[in-house]
Design a protein around this motif. Sequence first.
Motif, short mmCIF file in Angstrom:
data_model
loop_
_atom_site.label_atom_id
_atom_site.label_comp_id
_atom_site.label_asym_id
_atom_site.label_seq_id
_atom_site.Cartn_x
_atom_site.Cartn_y
_atom_site.Cartn_z
N ASN A 185 0.82 -1.22 0.00
CA ASN A 185 0.00 0.00 0.00
C ASN A 185 0.84 1.26 0.00
N GLU A 186 1.99 1.22 0.67
CA GLU A 186 2.80 2.44 0.82
C GLU A 186 3.46 2.90 -0.49
N THR A 187 3.42 2.08 -1.51
CA THR A 187 4.00 2.51 -2.80
C THR A 187 3.10 3.49 -3.53
N GLY A 188 1.83 3.58 -3.15
CA GLY A 188 0.93 4.54 -3.78
C GLY A 188 0.31 4.08 -5.07
N PHE A 189 0.20 2.76 -5.25
CA PHE A 189 -0.41 2.23 -6.47
C PHE A 189 -1.66 1.40 -6.19
N GLY A 190 -2.29 1.64 -5.05
CA GLY A 190 -3.56 0.99 -4.77
C GLY A 190 -3.47 -0.39 -4.16
N GLY A 191 -2.27 -0.86 -3.86
CA GLY A 191 -2.13 -2.17 -3.23
C GLY A 191 -2.67 -3.29 -4.09
N ASN A 192 -3.25 -4.31 -3.45
CA ASN A 192 -3.74 -5.47 -4.20
C ASN A 192 -4.98 -5.15 -5.02
N ASN A 193 -5.69 -4.06 -4.69
CA ASN A 193 -6.88 -3.68 -5.47
C ASN A 193 -6.53 -2.91 -6.73
N GLY A 194 -5.38 -2.24 -6.72
CA GLY A 194 -4.98 -1.48 -7.90
C GLY A 194 -5.87 -0.28 -8.14
N PHE A 195 -6.11 0.03 -9.42
CA PHE A 195 -6.95 1.15 -9.83
C PHE A 195 -8.19 0.63 -10.53
N THR A 196 -9.33 1.24 -10.24
CA THR A 196 -10.56 0.85 -10.92
C THR A 196 -11.58 1.98 -10.77
#
Length: 369
Positions: A185-196
Motif C-alpha cells: 500500500n505504501e507505494t501509492g499504487f492501490g495495493g492489491n486492489n490497484g486502480f478501478t
Amino acid sequence: MMTSDIRLPDKAPLLSRPAWAGFLITLIVLCAVVPVLNLWVPADSVFHLSDFAVGLAAKIMCYAICALAMDLIWGYTGILSLGHGVFFALGGYAMGMYLMRQIGTDGNYKSNLPDFMVFLDWKELPWHWALSDSFVATLFLVVAVPGLVAFVFGYFAFRSRIKGVYFSIITQAMTFAAMLLFFRNETGFGGNNGFTDFKRLLGIPIATPSMRMVLFVLTAVTLLGFFLMARWLVASKFGRVLQAVRDAETRVMFSGYNPIGYKLTIWTISAMMCGVAGALYVPQVGIINPSEMSPANSIEMAVWAAVGGRATLIGPIVGAFIVNGAKSWLTVTYPEFWLYFLGALFIGVTLFLPNGVVGLVKKLKGGKV
C-alpha cells in the motif's frame, strides 16, 4: 582497366501485394465494419455485434501487441523473456494514474485524492503522481517508464553476458519482484486492489458506446501500425543483424558487430510496445492491479508466440487470438480445465508444431517454413 557494373538486388517491398490487400481489408473491417455493426445495427439483428464481442476483441488485440513484441525479441533475436508482463503493467499503471485523477470529486469520499489514498489517510499525492493529471505527460510516461526500466535491466544483463535459460529466469524474478512491490500500500499504487472505477478520459465519459468504439479503433490501428513497424525492422539491416545474433552470436562478434547494442535496442523497443498495449488495455477493461505482473501472464505471452509461430510476425498475433479465444470459452464452459488445456497446448506445439500454426499452414501449402 574496365570494371563491370555490379547491380545490387532490389530492396524487397514491405509487404507483397496480396499481403497489402489483406492488410487493407483488415483495416477496413476493424475501423469501419465493426463500428457499424456495433453502433448502428439494431441489437435484435443477426448482424449486430455485441459490446461483449467488441470488448473481447479489443482486449485480445492488446495482447496481440505484446505477442508481436515477444516475437521481435524471441523469434528474431533468440531472447526468451518471461517478464514482459511487468512492462505491460507499467504502461497500464501510467494510464491508470491519469484515469484516477480524472475521477476528481466523483469518488466515494468526494475528495480530489483517489479513494484508496483517502482510505489510507493520505493528505497529499506522492511525488510520482506529479504529472498524472496531464494526458500529454501520461502518453510520454506510457512509453518512457517501461522503456527506461527495460533499458536499465537489459544494460546490466546483456553486459554481463547473461543469456539462455538464465536470462529467462532473472526476467521472471524481475516481474515477480515488481508484483510484490506493487502489492504494498505504501507505494501509492492501490495495493492489491490497484486502480478501478474509472469515469472519464479527456473529460469524456469512458463507459459510453462511442468512447468504447474509439478505443477499439485506436487499438486496432496501433496493432496494425506496430505490425508494419516490425516488418520494417526485421527487413532492415538492423533486423538481419538481430537474426544473425539469434543464430550465431559469436560469429557476429567476430564480424565486427557488437551484439549488446542490438539486443538492448530491440529489448527496449519491445518493452515500450508492451507499455502501449497496457495503456490501451486499462481504459477498456476498467481495472489494473498487480496481478497483471504475475509470472504466469508473462509465460502466456511466450505461449501466444509459440502457438502462432515464431519469427513470422503474423503468427504471434494469430496465436494471441487462438489462445485467448479458447481461454474466454473454456473459462466459462470448463473453468477447471483451462490451465490443463494451456499446458497441453504448449507441449503439443513444442513437440508437433515447432513452427506454430502459421508454419503448419505454410507447410500444407508447400511453402518454405
